[in-house]
Design a protein around this motif. Structure first.
Motif, PDB file in Angstrom:
ATOM      1  N   GLY A  79       0.847  -1.184   0.000  1.00 50.92           N
ATOM      2  CA  GLY A  79       0.000   0.000   0.000  1.00 50.92           C
ATOM      3  C   GLY A  79       0.882   1.234   0.000  1.00 50.92           C
ATOM      4  N   LEU A  80       0.513   2.226   0.787  1.00 46.91           N
ATOM      5  CA  LEU A  80       1.282   3.471   0.817  1.00 46.91           C
ATOM      6  C   LEU A  80       2.609   3.331   1.554  1.00 46.91           C
ATOM      7  CD1 LEU A  80      -1.643   5.997   1.455  1.00 46.91           C
ATOM      8  CD2 LEU A  80      -0.485   5.502  -0.706  1.00 46.91           C
ATOM      9  N   ALA A  81       2.759   2.255   2.322  1.00 50.44           N
ATOM     10  CA  ALA A  81       4.025   2.013   3.013  1.00 50.44           C
ATOM     11  C   ALA A  81       4.970   1.220   2.124  1.00 50.44           C
ATOM     12  CB  ALA A  81       3.785   1.270   4.318  1.00 50.44           C
ATOM     13  N   LYS A  82       6.173   1.719   1.988  1.00 46.58           N
ATOM     14  CA  LYS A  82       7.214   1.006   1.246  1.00 46.58           C
ATOM     15  C   LYS A  82       7.726  -0.151   2.092  1.00 46.58           C
ATOM     16  CE  LYS A  82      10.911   3.401   0.517  1.00 46.58           C
ATOM     17  NZ  LYS A  82      11.848   4.418  -0.001  1.00 46.58           N
ATOM     18  N   ARG A  98       6.192   5.359   0.709  1.00 48.44           N
ATOM     19  CA  ARG A  98       6.703   5.497  -0.657  1.00 48.44           C
ATOM     20  C   ARG A  98       6.365   6.906  -1.151  1.00 48.44           C
ATOM     21  NH1 ARG A  98       5.892   1.234  -3.099  1.00 48.44           N
ATOM     22  NH2 ARG A  98       4.791  -0.095  -1.616  1.00 48.44           N
ATOM     23  N   ASN A  99       6.891   7.286  -2.282  1.00 51.59           N
ATOM     24  CA  ASN A  99       6.640   8.608  -2.847  1.00 51.59           C
ATOM     25  C   ASN A  99       5.285   8.585  -3.560  1.00 51.59           C
ATOM     26  OD1 ASN A  99       6.917  11.212  -3.753  1.00 51.59           O
ATOM     27  ND2 ASN A  99       8.284  10.695  -5.439  1.00 51.59           N
ATOM     28  N   PRO A 157       8.299  11.599  12.457  1.00 55.09           N
ATOM     29  CA  PRO A 157       9.647  12.165  12.624  1.00 55.09           C
ATOM     30  C   PRO A 157      10.124  12.927  11.382  1.00 55.09           C
ATOM     31  CG  PRO A 157       9.593   9.864  13.295  1.00 55.09           C
ATOM     32  CD  PRO A 157       8.291  10.148  12.633  1.00 55.09           C
ATOM     33  N   ASN A 158       9.651  12.474  10.213  1.00 58.99           N
ATOM     34  CA  ASN A 158       9.933  13.186   8.969  1.00 58.99           C
ATOM     35  C   ASN A 158       8.805  12.901   7.982  1.00 58.99           C
ATOM     36  OD1 ASN A 158      10.643  10.709   7.410  1.00 58.99           O
ATOM     37  ND2 ASN A 158      12.408  10.664   8.794  1.00 58.99           N
ATOM     38  N   LYS A 159       8.905  13.471   6.786  1.00 60.62           N
ATOM     39  CA  LYS A 159       7.818  13.371   5.807  1.00 60.62           C
ATOM     40  C   LYS A 159       7.521  11.951   5.338  1.00 60.62           C
ATOM     41  CE  LYS A 159       8.068  18.013   3.850  1.00 60.62           C
ATOM     42  NZ  LYS A 159       8.253  18.805   2.598  1.00 60.62           N
ATOM     43  N   ARG A 160       8.479  11.059   5.478  1.00 66.17           N
ATOM     44  CA  ARG A 160       8.313   9.699   4.949  1.00 66.17           C
ATOM     45  C   ARG A 160       8.287   8.624   6.041  1.00 66.17           C
ATOM     46  NH1 ARG A 160       6.466  11.675   1.329  1.00 66.17           N
ATOM     47  NH2 ARG A 160       7.257  12.121  -0.756  1.00 66.17           N
ATOM     48  N   THR A 161       8.220   9.025   7.295  1.00 67.37           N
ATOM     49  CA  THR A 161       8.260   8.046   8.395  1.00 67.37           C
ATOM     50  C   THR A 161       7.098   8.253   9.362  1.00 67.37           C
ATOM     51  OG1 THR A 161      10.682   8.013   8.278  1.00 67.37           O
ATOM     52  CG2 THR A 161       9.672   7.036  10.227  1.00 67.37           C
TER      53      THR A 161
END
Length: 547
Positions: A79-82, A98-99, A157-161
């Protein structure tokens, strides 16, 4: 997770009322069929496209995506998680995104998940599924209004985590994270539209394979169109899914015959006539119809009677479930082994269905002689010769009249001295009476939210709001709590805890199962790639295609 959705408190729609049903075409109309379009029907209008306020995701799991999405056999897939990882103690999950983009082109960020969870748990939102967050740090206190939603155990913690903190390990957490409820929401869009947010398809953005068009909040037709900003758009073969509300199975069949639908549900009568049709297909669902007994009945005599195990066993053994599934319903529904649905979860060690392991001999089989024996024994123990029970049901459910009539007739025929009065009332009134304990026996049911026994195991826990009968058993509570806590990281020990607990409920007939739902359909033979699951987001059209 401590609380679970009782689909049949309102007994009428289960999440499957929102579930799509599609219909098919005859050879006459195949030449005009668009191979990139799927035509489906639904039994009820789409009630909301706000994931925080939804009561089911049978359709909308195709337009909203979470960290994962539900693939075949109830397994979470990409899904949206890499990636997703969990700490050794099982209490901290870390998801790397993921992007991906929203349907409007905005980036999907970790903060979108944090915002979404805060919004769903805010008491002002009144999310009907807020209880599914139980087990996330501070979730229960937030639901109770004792803590601020910002204290929830989720951070970015950041945009991707995304980091999620739990109060205890949750064995099925990964499966749970495939539920659209736990997906992101775009705060900018919510703020932009304000009170208009999600009231029409254009006042929403979408994270899944499709986006919604043509829905104005009340209409009976709308479409899902391919989301060109979806991260995995290359895997999506359909350009469009058309939905039409079709309330009659006969109408659905006619539309199927005309080539205007690709899959249509069948009534019991239609099943009998169309079983040999090449397009006939059955889809099981983890919805179990059962009887709940009022262990705190306001009528002293009935309270004494319903607290007697022999009386409850007699009521169960007097029911011929073969007659119910094959003649009363006749739609392919099956006989349950206990209150937990079959094809929901399998033993991690042996692969055996949990439903088979929960079974207790001489509890749900049809045995007139044994039913009479238990009945007389129970009557003697409570010092009575006659009993009068009221059977409460919702007349909004299509099978309630048939089932209550059968139960009334069967119990009267088999059990000497019993009288059964039936009260069939609208769902709202049924809910009110059931919740307030104003019943002797109620015809209820439960549909699984995810593929794990725990989605059913919480029903009879002491003190839960949906344990309307107020049954209580300390050994049962102990086993379920052990499976949810100290044995949560030991898959085999946890499994055995739950099996033992389920066998207590079934041995006691604290809940008496009647049937497990299976819905029969006609499905166009040129339609392929539909993924159907027995729980949660049942219908996945990401990989569907028409030859």
């Amino acid at each position: 997770m401590n609380k679970f959705k009782i689909f049949a408190t309102s007994l009428v729609t289960i999440s499957a009322a929102i579930v799509l049903v599609a219909c098919g075409n005859t050879s006459n109309s195949q030449s005009s069929r668009n191979s990139k379009t799927l035509n489906l029907s639904t039994t009820a209008p789409l009630d909301t496209i706000d994931i925080s306020k939804s009561t089911g995701y049978g359709q909308t799991g195709n337009v909203f995506e979470s960290f994962y999405r539900l693939g075949s056999n109830g397994k979470p897939t990409a899904g949206l998680a890499k990636s997703g990882s969990v700490s050794k103690n099982g209490k901290t999950w870390t998801f790397k995104l993921r992007n991906a983009k929203w349907s409007n082109g905005d980036p999907i960020t970790a903060q979108d998940f944090v915002y979404s969870w805060h919004r769903s748990l805010n008491p002002k939102t009144a999310s009907p599924y807020s209880y599914l967050f139980s087990g996330v740090k501070n979730a229960n206190q937030i639901i109770a209004g004792k803590k601020n939603p910002n204290s929830l155990g989720i951070s970015a913690p950041n945009k991707r985590t995304v980091v999620v903190k739990l109060t205890r390990p949750i064995a099925y957490f990964k499966v749970l994270m495939a539920y659209p409820l736990f997906g992101p929401q775009d705060a900018k869009v919510v703020k932009k539209y304000g009170s208009k947010y999600a009231t029409k398809s254009q006042y929403q953005v979408y994270s899944g394979p499709f986006k919604i068009t043509g829905w104005n909040g009340t209409n009976d037709s709308w479409s899902f169109v391919k989301n060109k900003n979806y991260w995995d758009k290359k895997a999506v073969k359909l350009n469009k899914i058309n939905y039409e509300v079709v309330k009659s199975n006969n109408t659905g069949y006619q539309l199927y015959q005309q080539g205007k639908l690709d899959l249509t549900p069948l009534s019991s009568e239609q099943v009998k006539n169309l079983k040999s049709n090449k397009d006939f297909k059955s889809y099981p669902y983890s919805y179990v119809r059962f009887l709940m007994y009022n262990f705190k009945d306001k009528n002293k005599l009935n309270r004494k009677a319903l607290n007697n195990r022999n009386i409850r066993l007699a009521l169960s053994l007097a029911i011929d479930r073969n007659v119910i599934t094959k003649k009363v319903l006749g739609d392919g529904s099956t006989i349950p082994t206990g209150f937990v649905a079959s094809q929901l979860a399998s033993d991690p060690k042996s692969g055996t269905d949990f439903a088979k392991q929960q079974s207790v001999k001489n509890t749900t089989n049809y045995n007139v002689a044994l039913a009479k024996k238990y009945w007389q024994k129970g009557l003697k123990q409570i010092g009575e010769k006659n009993l009068t029970f009221n059977l409460l049901a919702s007349n909004d459910s299509t099978d309630s009249d048939q089932l209550t009539q059968y139960l009334q007739s069967q119990w009267t025929k088999v059990l000497k001295g019993i009288k059964v009065d039936v009260t069939n009332i609208p769902a709202k009134s049924f809910d009110s009476r059931a919740q307030s304990g104003d019943f002797d026996i109620d015809l209820s049911g439960w549909g699984g939210d995810f593929n794990d026994p725990m989605t059913f195991m919480q029903i009879p826990m002491t003190g839960t709001s949906y344990n309307y009968g107020k049954w209580s058993n300390s050994k049962y509570d102990q086993l379920v709590n052990r499976g949810a806590n100290q044995d949560a990281n030991n898959v085999n020990a946890r499994w055995q805890d739950l099996v033992k607990a389920a066998r207590i409920v079934n041995s006691e007939q604290a809940i008496t199962p009647i049937y497990q739902q299976t819905t029969a359909y006609l499905q166009d033979s040129r339609v392929h790639g539909i993924i159907h699951n027995t729980a949660g987001t049942q219908w996945n059209y990401k990989y569907a295609y028409v030859k």
